[in-house]
Design a protein around this motif. Structure first.
Motif, PDB file in Angstrom:
ATOM      1  N   VAL A  64      -3.903  -7.373  21.632  1.00 52.53           N
ATOM      2  CA  VAL A  64      -5.314  -7.703  21.431  1.00 52.53           C
ATOM      3  C   VAL A  64      -6.030  -6.470  20.901  1.00 52.53           C
ATOM      4  O   VAL A  64      -5.575  -5.338  21.086  1.00 52.53           O
TER       5      VAL A  64
ATOM      6  N   LEU B 198     -10.587  -7.579  22.908  1.00 51.78           N
ATOM      7  CA  LEU B 198      -9.670  -8.489  23.617  1.00 51.78           C
ATOM      8  C   LEU B 198      -9.351  -9.749  22.817  1.00 51.78           C
ATOM      9  O   LEU B 198      -8.934 -10.772  23.382  1.00 51.78           O
TER      10      LEU B 198
ATOM     11  N   THR C 132      -6.946 -11.800  20.243  1.00 53.99           N
ATOM     12  CA  THR C 132      -5.543 -11.827  19.825  1.00 53.99           C
ATOM     13  C   THR C 132      -5.465 -11.935  18.301  1.00 53.99           C
ATOM     14  O   THR C 132      -6.476 -11.894  17.596  1.00 53.99           O
TER      15      THR C 132
ATOM     16  N   TYR D  19      -8.324 -15.282  22.877  1.00 53.16           N
ATOM     17  CA  TYR D  19      -8.480 -13.993  23.544  1.00 53.16           C
ATOM     18  C   TYR D  19      -7.437 -13.885  24.660  1.00 53.16           C
ATOM     19  O   TYR D  19      -6.854 -14.879  25.087  1.00 53.16           O
ATOM     20  N   ALA D  20      -7.230 -12.667  25.145  1.00 53.58           N
ATOM     21  CA  ALA D  20      -6.340 -12.450  26.291  1.00 53.58           C
ATOM     22  C   ALA D  20      -6.943 -11.366  27.169  1.00 53.58           C
ATOM     23  O   ALA D  20      -7.571 -10.417  26.677  1.00 53.58           O
ATOM     24  N   ALA D  21      -6.732 -11.499  28.479  1.00 58.49           N
ATOM     25  CA  ALA D  21      -7.277 -10.532  29.430  1.00 58.49           C
ATOM     26  C   ALA D  21      -6.348 -10.416  30.629  1.00 58.49           C
ATOM     27  O   ALA D  21      -5.568 -11.324  30.922  1.00 58.49           O
TER      28      ALA D  21
ATOM     29  N   ALA E  42      -2.699  -8.566  28.617  1.00 60.68           N
ATOM     30  CA  ALA E  42      -3.429  -8.022  27.470  1.00 60.68           C
ATOM     31  C   ALA E  42      -2.992  -6.600  27.154  1.00 60.68           C
ATOM     32  O   ALA E  42      -3.255  -5.675  27.925  1.00 60.68           O
TER      33      ALA E  42
ATOM     34  N   GLN F 117      -4.107  -4.075  25.098  1.00 62.32           N
ATOM     35  CA  GLN F 117      -5.337  -3.833  24.342  1.00 62.32           C
ATOM     36  C   GLN F 117      -5.273  -2.533  23.557  1.00 62.32           C
ATOM     37  O   GLN F 117      -4.801  -1.511  24.063  1.00 62.32           O
TER      38      GLN F 117
ATOM     39  N   ARG G 183      -1.681  -1.454  28.427  1.00 62.75           N
ATOM     40  CA  ARG G 183      -1.582  -2.671  29.238  1.00 62.75           C
ATOM     41  C   ARG G 183      -1.564  -2.258  30.708  1.00 62.75           C
ATOM     42  O   ARG G 183      -0.744  -1.439  31.109  1.00 62.75           O
TER      43      ARG G 183
ATOM     44  N   GLN H  16     -11.840  -6.909  32.925  1.00 63.39           N
ATOM     45  CA  GLN H  16     -11.603  -7.521  31.619  1.00 63.39           C
ATOM     46  C   GLN H  16     -12.029  -8.982  31.611  1.00 63.39           C
ATOM     47  O   GLN H  16     -12.589  -9.469  30.622  1.00 63.39           O
TER      48      GLN H  16
END
Length: 406
Positions: free
Chosen positions: A263, A267, A269, A275-277, A281, A283, A293, A303
């Motif tokens: 991401v 955040l 993708t 999105y990813a959290a 993630a 990031q 991560r 997040q």
């Protein structure tokens, strides 16, 4: 781009639930649906290896009280797993075959415990610790003064060992590494090794695991690669966690070499509106200039809360530094930042032997991380030092006024 009307969240852990709660608390009035594989409402993980395993509580810390989700019109689908993401049609299929369409999608699928590729790990009496049900089952197994072998000497392993000793269990910790929490470096590892030894924990370090022994009636021991046999009635495999990226991979999302879903700083993708959290993630962190991560409680919570605004139409970067804490016996500590103990300079303020100190990791004169152990007055100053990138010297950290350095 139009504002979303339907936000779908896969994962009802701390990251996903925090995002759902923040959406409503920030005023988002569209549809919010959360798919969660567990039957329990969303809860936080730290109490599992702490107060629940110790017997000080029977319930975790719930992300919100029981009525919140209904009162705030969050469609929480507990006990519902996602089975496929269709990026082109912007839809998710769940394990029951139901189709969920979205305008924005958040992946917050968390992690699962790693296991060992050795015979016997599926025997009765072998446990992992990730869920509330895991914690309650393991606590029950610790009763009656059993012989416990904990495989793995990281945070979960050491916290669980402390809980097992609290219940009167005979505890041995086994690991290929030379000491507990070895990722913090040998000096800090020794602090925790001494702590556990003083509380009766035995060690078998420097050897791999060959097999878990036993039969249909249950586990009887652990055989190490050096031939040592460790008798056991209970075995906890605590060798880390792996991000749940199967859905993301099958959908064609970009994954990171560091593990997890790649991401950007906000955040997002590699797919539009996805999105990813949390644990999954990986990031691109603007403070470090690389992907990071983090699998700790604060990262999932922060997040999740942060990404809610971006799901609703924002574009803010996530800039918080990592944070975690532990409690073991009479030792409590907090860690802020992200260090490389193998190359960063360790500076200690206080007394390692008394377990009352703050450890700093310096890189080119800047504080990469700070860890306070049984010292609670300097939290804000430590956060400022980690966040501020100020130039400091070891002597200033050992003897100076920390609040004036940040």
């Amino acid at each position: 781009m139009p504002e979303p009307k339907r936000i779908l969240i896969i994962g009802a852990g701390l990251a996903g639930a925090s995002a759902a709660a923040a959406l409503r608390e920030n005023g988002f009035d569209g549809a919010v649906t959360v798919l969660g594989a567990e039957a329990h409402p969303p809860y936080e993980l730290p109490p599992l290896s702490k107060k629940i395993l110790l017997g000080e509580a029977d319930e975790p810390d719930w992300v919100r009280d029981a009525g919140f989700w209904r009162e705030h019109d969050v469609d929480l689908r507990s006990g519902t797993s996602a089975s496929r993401i269709e990026l082109g049609s912007k839809a998710v299929l769940d394990a029951r075959g139901e189709r969920h369409e979205y305008d924005r999608l958040l992946l917050a699928t968390g992690s699962h415990p790693r296991t060992l590729p050795v015979p016997g790990v599926d025997l009765p009496g072998v446990y992992t610790l990730r869920t509330l049900d895991d914690a309650l089952a393991l606590r029950s197994a610790f009763s009656g003064s059993p012989r416990v072998v904990v495989i793995g000497t990281g945070w979960i392993g050491t916290e669980a060992a402390a809980a097992a000793r609290h219940h009167g269990a005979d505890v041995t910790m086994a690991d290929l590494l030379p000491g507990p929490l070895w990722a913090l470096g040998p000096e800090i590892s020794r602090v925790f090794a001494d702590l556990h030894t003083e509380h009766g924990v035995r060690w078998k370090l420097g050897s791999g695991i060959e097999r878990v022994t036993g039969g249909p009636g249950g586990v009887t021991g652990v055989r190490l690669a050096d031939g040592t046999e460790l008798p056991a009635d209970v075995v906890l495999v605590a060798v880390g966690a792996a991000p749940r990226v199967g859905l993301a991979h099958a959908a064609g999302l970009e994954l990171s070499d560091e593990g997890g879903v790649a991401v950007d700083a906000a955040l997002r993708t590699s797919a539009p509106d996805v999105y990813a959290a949390g644990d999954i993630a990986a990031q691109f962190h603007p403070r470090y200039g690389r992907r990071v991560r983090v699998e700790h409680w604060a990262n999932a919570k922060n997040q999740g809360t942060h990404v809610a605004a971006n799901l609703a139409g924002g574009h803010e970067q996530y800039t918080r530094r990592p944070y975690f804490f532990t409690d073991q016996y009479d030792l409590g500590c907090e860690y802020r930042g992200l260090a490389d103990p193998g190359s960063d300079e360790l500076v200690v303020r206080g007394d390692l032997a008394k377990r009352e100190f703050t450890a700093f990791w310096l890189r080119e004169g800047r504080v990469m991380a700070a860890m306070n152990v049984n010292m609670w007055d300097d939290g804000d100053a430590l956060q400022a030092l980690v966040d501020g990138d100020a130039q400091v010297t070891p002597q200033q950290l050992r003897e100076g006024d920390l609040a004036s350095l940040g």
